[in-house]
Design a protein around this motif. Sequence first.
Motif, short mmCIF file in Angstrom:
data_model
loop_
_atom_site.label_atom_id
_atom_site.label_comp_id
_atom_site.label_asym_id
_atom_site.label_seq_id
_atom_site.Cartn_x
_atom_site.Cartn_y
_atom_site.Cartn_z
N SER A 10 26.19 13.74 46.99
CA SER A 10 25.50 14.98 46.65
C SER A 10 25.47 16.00 47.79
N ALA A 11 25.95 15.63 48.99
CA ALA A 11 25.91 16.54 50.13
C ALA A 11 26.60 17.87 49.87
N PRO A 12 27.83 17.90 49.30
CA PRO A 12 28.48 19.20 49.04
C PRO A 12 27.70 20.05 48.04
N LEU A 13 27.05 19.42 47.08
CA LEU A 13 26.29 20.16 46.08
C LEU A 13 25.04 20.77 46.70
N TYR A 14 24.40 20.03 47.61
CA TYR A 14 23.23 20.56 48.29
C TYR A 14 23.63 21.64 49.29
N ALA A 15 24.80 21.52 49.89
CA ALA A 15 25.29 22.54 50.81
C ALA A 15 25.52 23.85 50.06
N TYR A 16 26.08 23.75 48.86
CA TYR A 16 26.28 24.94 48.02
C TYR A 16 24.93 25.59 47.72
N ASP A 17 23.95 24.78 47.35
CA ASP A 17 22.62 25.31 47.04
C ASP A 17 21.98 25.96 48.25
N ALA A 18 22.19 25.40 49.42
CA ALA A 18 21.60 25.96 50.64
C ALA A 18 22.13 27.37 50.88
N ASP A 19 23.40 27.59 50.61
CA ASP A 19 23.98 28.92 50.76
C ASP A 19 23.37 29.91 49.76
N ILE A 20 23.19 29.45 48.53
CA ILE A 20 22.57 30.30 47.51
C ILE A 20 21.13 30.62 47.89
N ARG A 21 20.41 29.61 48.35
CA ARG A 21 19.00 29.79 48.71
C ARG A 21 18.85 30.75 49.89
N GLN A 23 20.55 33.32 50.42
CA GLN A 23 20.73 34.69 49.93
C GLN A 23 19.61 35.13 48.99
N TYR A 24 19.14 34.20 48.14
CA TYR A 24 18.24 34.60 47.06
C TYR A 24 16.85 33.97 47.13
N GLY A 25 16.67 32.99 47.97
CA GLY A 25 15.39 32.28 47.95
C GLY A 25 15.36 31.30 46.80
N CYS A 26 14.25 31.24 46.12
CA CYS A 26 14.06 30.28 45.02
C CYS A 26 15.02 30.58 43.87
N ALA A 109 14.45 27.74 28.32
CA ALA A 109 14.22 26.80 29.42
C ALA A 109 13.84 27.54 30.70
N VAL A 110 14.56 28.60 31.00
CA VAL A 110 14.27 29.38 32.21
C VAL A 110 12.89 30.02 32.11
N GLU A 111 12.59 30.61 30.95
CA GLU A 111 11.31 31.28 30.77
C GLU A 111 10.15 30.29 30.75
N GLY A 112 10.45 29.01 30.49
CA GLY A 112 9.40 28.00 30.46
C GLY A 112 9.09 27.36 31.79
N LEU A 113 9.83 27.72 32.83
CA LEU A 113 9.57 27.16 34.16
C LEU A 113 8.22 27.63 34.70
N ASP A 114 7.53 26.76 35.41
CA ASP A 114 6.25 27.11 36.02
C ASP A 114 6.41 28.05 37.20
N ILE A 115 7.61 28.11 37.76
CA ILE A 115 7.92 29.01 38.87
C ILE A 115 8.99 29.99 38.40
N VAL A 116 8.82 31.26 38.71
CA VAL A 116 9.81 32.26 38.32
C VAL A 116 10.88 32.34 39.41
N PRO A 117 12.12 31.97 39.11
CA PRO A 117 13.17 32.00 40.13
C PRO A 117 13.70 33.42 40.37
N ASN A 118 14.26 33.63 41.53
CA ASN A 118 14.87 34.91 41.85
C ASN A 118 16.29 35.01 41.28
N LEU A 119 16.86 33.86 40.96
CA LEU A 119 18.23 33.79 40.45
C LEU A 119 18.37 32.57 39.56
N VAL A 120 19.23 32.68 38.56
CA VAL A 120 19.54 31.55 37.69
C VAL A 120 21.04 31.27 37.76
#
Length: 214
Positions: A10-21, A23-26, A109-120
């Motif tokens: 899962s390391a490459p997948l988390y690395a991708y997410d870190a780059d997105i985060r 730029q956009y935060g949550c 599903a997105v609208e039902g999240l308890d946290i509003v994300p900055n990006l989907v």
Amino acid sequence: MKRRTDEEISAPLYAYDADIRAQYGCFAGVDEAGRGPLCGPVCVAACILDPEDPVYGINDSKKLSEKKREVLFDQIVEKALAYKIVFVGPDIIDRDNILNATMGGMRQAVEGLDIVPNLVLVDGNRIPAGLTMPAQPVVKGDATSASIGAASILAKVSRDRYMLELDKQYPQYQLAKHKGYGTKLHYELIAQYGIQPFYRRSFLKKQGYWPEGK
């Protein structure tokens, strides 16, 4: 060949997410399971992972064993900052078509999240219409982003569990074996036992298969 650890997988997948985060935060990952079957719902999940409490082993759900998916499902539910699972039934699929039904489920599903994300981040090459926050499609996203991979696991396990429960009510269709997909056995069982309310009639008609008198 040395077997890779869950963390290495899962390391490459988390690395991708870190780059997105960075730029956009949550942000949230979104994926679905069950677009192709002849019956049952399409299941959609949205997930916001906690970067401080990773779930190791996340990958495209199709690349994981059923046992591994079940383990990861429980870990994701426990550790995620937020998640939402939505089932879109055959009636909606028949009314709106599978693409629109899936996109609608993703929006729910997105609208039902308890946290509003900055990006989907959405698996595939389309994004749902009407989202109130920015979204990006990611082709093969479930094998690229840990967040989309987590959503794919939530969706796949949830739908499989649903089909196993349906199998208990309608054992004659052997749903536990094929999960509703159009296998030769499944078509034979439909011909023998007919159509139930959980079937996607639009799918059967489109494929030119409609048992007379059933």
